[in-house]
Design a protein around this motif. Structure first.
Motif, PDB file in Angstrom:
ATOM      1  N   SER A   2       0.837  -1.196   0.000  1.00  0.00           N
ATOM      2  CA  SER A   2       0.000   0.000   0.000  1.00  0.00           C
ATOM      3  C   SER A   2       0.871   1.244   0.000  1.00  0.00           C
ATOM      4  CB  SER A   2      -0.900   0.005   1.238  1.00  0.00           C
ATOM      5  OG  SER A   2      -0.119   0.129   2.405  1.00  0.00           O
ATOM      6  N   PRO A   3       0.326   2.405  -0.421  1.00  0.00           N
ATOM      7  CA  PRO A   3       1.102   3.649  -0.397  1.00  0.00           C
ATOM      8  C   PRO A   3       1.572   4.015   0.997  1.00  0.00           C
ATOM      9  CG  PRO A   3      -0.828   3.881  -1.801  1.00  0.00           C
ATOM     10  CD  PRO A   3      -0.964   2.568  -1.114  1.00  0.00           C
ATOM     11  N   ARG A 130       6.527   6.059  -6.069  1.00  0.00           N
ATOM     12  CA  ARG A 130       5.700   5.696  -7.222  1.00  0.00           C
ATOM     13  C   ARG A 130       5.804   6.722  -8.341  1.00  0.00           C
ATOM     14  NH1 ARG A 130       0.341   2.420  -5.420  1.00  0.00           N
ATOM     15  NH2 ARG A 130       1.272   1.241  -3.703  1.00  0.00           N
ATOM     16  N   ARG A 210      -2.781  -0.275 -15.200  1.00  0.00           N
ATOM     17  CA  ARG A 210      -4.055  -0.879 -14.797  1.00  0.00           C
ATOM     18  C   ARG A 210      -4.066  -2.394 -14.882  1.00  0.00           C
ATOM     19  NH1 ARG A 210      -6.697   2.350 -11.864  1.00  0.00           N
ATOM     20  NH2 ARG A 210      -8.582   1.131 -12.317  1.00  0.00           N
ATOM     21  N   ARG A 285      -2.333   9.288 -11.325  1.00  0.00           N
ATOM     22  CA  ARG A 285      -3.320   9.338 -10.246  1.00  0.00           C
ATOM     23  C   ARG A 285      -3.742   7.941  -9.821  1.00  0.00           C
ATOM     24  NH1 ARG A 285      -8.953   9.568  -9.683  1.00  0.00           N
ATOM     25  NH2 ARG A 285      -9.680  10.941  -8.005  1.00  0.00           N
ATOM     26  N   GLY A 286      -4.046   7.094 -10.801  1.00  0.00           N
ATOM     27  CA  GLY A 286      -4.503   5.744 -10.477  1.00  0.00           C
ATOM     28  C   GLY A 286      -3.413   4.901  -9.835  1.00  0.00           C
ATOM     29  N   GLY A 288      -0.878   5.956  -8.144  1.00  0.00           N
ATOM     30  CA  GLY A 288      -0.542   6.481  -6.818  1.00  0.00           C
ATOM     31  C   GLY A 288      -1.441   5.939  -5.730  1.00  0.00           C
ATOM     32  N   ARG A 289      -2.642   5.484  -6.094  1.00  0.00           N
ATOM     33  CA  ARG A 289      -3.592   4.974  -5.098  1.00  0.00           C
ATOM     34  C   ARG A 289      -3.735   3.458  -5.152  1.00  0.00           C
ATOM     35  NH1 ARG A 289      -8.667   9.217  -5.784  1.00  0.00           N
ATOM     36  NH2 ARG A 289      -7.480  11.143  -5.418  1.00  0.00           N
ATOM     37  N   LYS A 290      -3.024   2.829  -6.067  1.00  0.00           N
ATOM     38  CA  LYS A 290      -3.185   1.399  -6.287  1.00  0.00           C
ATOM     39  C   LYS A 290      -2.454   0.587  -5.232  1.00  0.00           C
ATOM     40  CE  LYS A 290      -2.628  -2.048  -9.980  1.00  0.00           C
ATOM     41  NZ  LYS A 290      -2.137  -2.264 -11.363  1.00  0.00           N
ATOM     42  N   ASP A 291      -3.072  -0.489  -4.781  1.00  0.00           N
ATOM     43  CA  ASP A 291      -2.432  -1.414  -3.846  1.00  0.00           C
ATOM     44  C   ASP A 291      -1.644  -2.440  -4.655  1.00  0.00           C
ATOM     45  OD1 ASP A 291      -1.681  -2.695  -1.574  1.00  0.00           O
ATOM     46  OD2 ASP A 291      -3.600  -3.679  -1.203  1.00  0.00           O
TER      47      ASP A 291
END
Length: 294
Positions: A2-3, A130, A210, A285-286, A288-291
């Motif tokens: 996780s971030p 990231r 993705r 953006r995606g 940066g929030r991805k696990d």
């Protein structure tokens, strides 16, 4: 990963400096040594030789039976007049699809390949931020994409000079560009082709963040680019087609005229850059929030 976990590892690393992680030269050497990079370079370098052989076997380009009313046939008519003409034809026959492939490959194989090898989480635990990871991979991918587009006309100029001689770029509509103007005009063509392919780069890069399947990112970007070309052929869309990057992909032909015309290239570049910036922003953006689990 996780971030939050990554931020904690960064805080605990003594002497840590984000700008020193994953240097561009390291990432560039990693990508340069990969088989697909060498294969793509070989394919692009081989195209001019294939065309020379085709012209030698088939005779004079644009011969009997050809439709001389189309742009492609007109360019083919003067393909063997000089090295510059030969380079321009190489760019024309490859800009619609062949040059799309290296862009999609280099940009779509960036993050997804690390995920497929299960090495992405170790890069982030190194620790590489990231944003730094994406930035390094994007810059290198775009650099290799530009190198692929420069490689083709350079080889074509060398092969064309050996096969047809050096001289002015003869225009299909009559007249010619001065020999001193041919290289700058061809450089402008390459620059526009690169900018127009930023949309494909953005699509491939976003898809790469993705999915864990590199082929999915590459194939998805190529497929969506083809869909754009198909939509541009639907004349019923009228002026809506001007919002499609594919509508402007051959606007560089205006650079091969006696009087340089910028309108089409400026509009095409604006459309491409706008889409590309949106897609790059979505990727950052995606991701940066991805696990990250792979």
């Amino acid at each position: 990963m996780s971030p939050a976990t990554e931020l904690q590892s960064l805080a605990e690393a003594p002497g840590y400096q984000a700008r020193r992680t994953l240097p561009l030269r390291v990432e560039a050497m990693r990508q340069l040594r990969r088989r697909r990079t060498l294969l793509m370079g070989g394919v692009l370098a081989a195209l001019p030789f294939v065309l020379v052989i085709a012209f030698a076997i088939g005779g004079t380009p644009g011969g009997e039976g050809g439709d001389r009313g189309g742009t492609r046939i007109n360019l083919m008519d003067v393909a063997t007049d000089s090295a510059a003409n030969f380079a321009a034809v190489n760019l024309f026959v490859s800009a619609g699809f062949l040059l799309v492939v290296p862009v999609a490959l280099f940009c779509g194989d960036t993050v997804a390949s690390e995920a497929s090898w299960s090495s992405l989480r170790y890069l982030l635990a190194a620790p590489v931020p990231r944003a730094r990871l994406l930035w390094s991979k994007l810059v290198v991918a775009l650099g290799f994409s530009l190198a692929a587009m420069v490689l083709l006309p350079l080889v074509a100029l060398a092969v064309g000079a050996a096969a047809y001689g050096w001289g002015p770029l003869r225009l299909p509509t009559g007249g010619a560009l001065a020999t001193a103007d041919t290289v700058p005009r061809l450089a402008l063509v390459v620059a526009f082709v690169f900018v127009s392919q930023l949309v494909t780069a953005g699509l491939a890069f976003w898809l790469s963040t993705r999915t864990d399947a590199p082929l999915g990112a590459v194939g998805g970007a190529v497929g969506l680019t083809i869909v754009g070309n198909v939509l541009d052929a639907v004349t019923a869309l009228g002026s809506w087609r001007e919002l499609l990057p594919a509508h402007w992909q051959f606007a560089w032909a205006d650079a091969l005229q006696p009087d340089l015309e910028w309108t089409g290239m400026v509009k095409g570049a604006a459309v491409s850059v706008t889409y590309a910036l949106i897609l790059f922003a979505l990727a950052f953006r995606g991701f940066g929030r991805k696990d990250i689990v792979s």
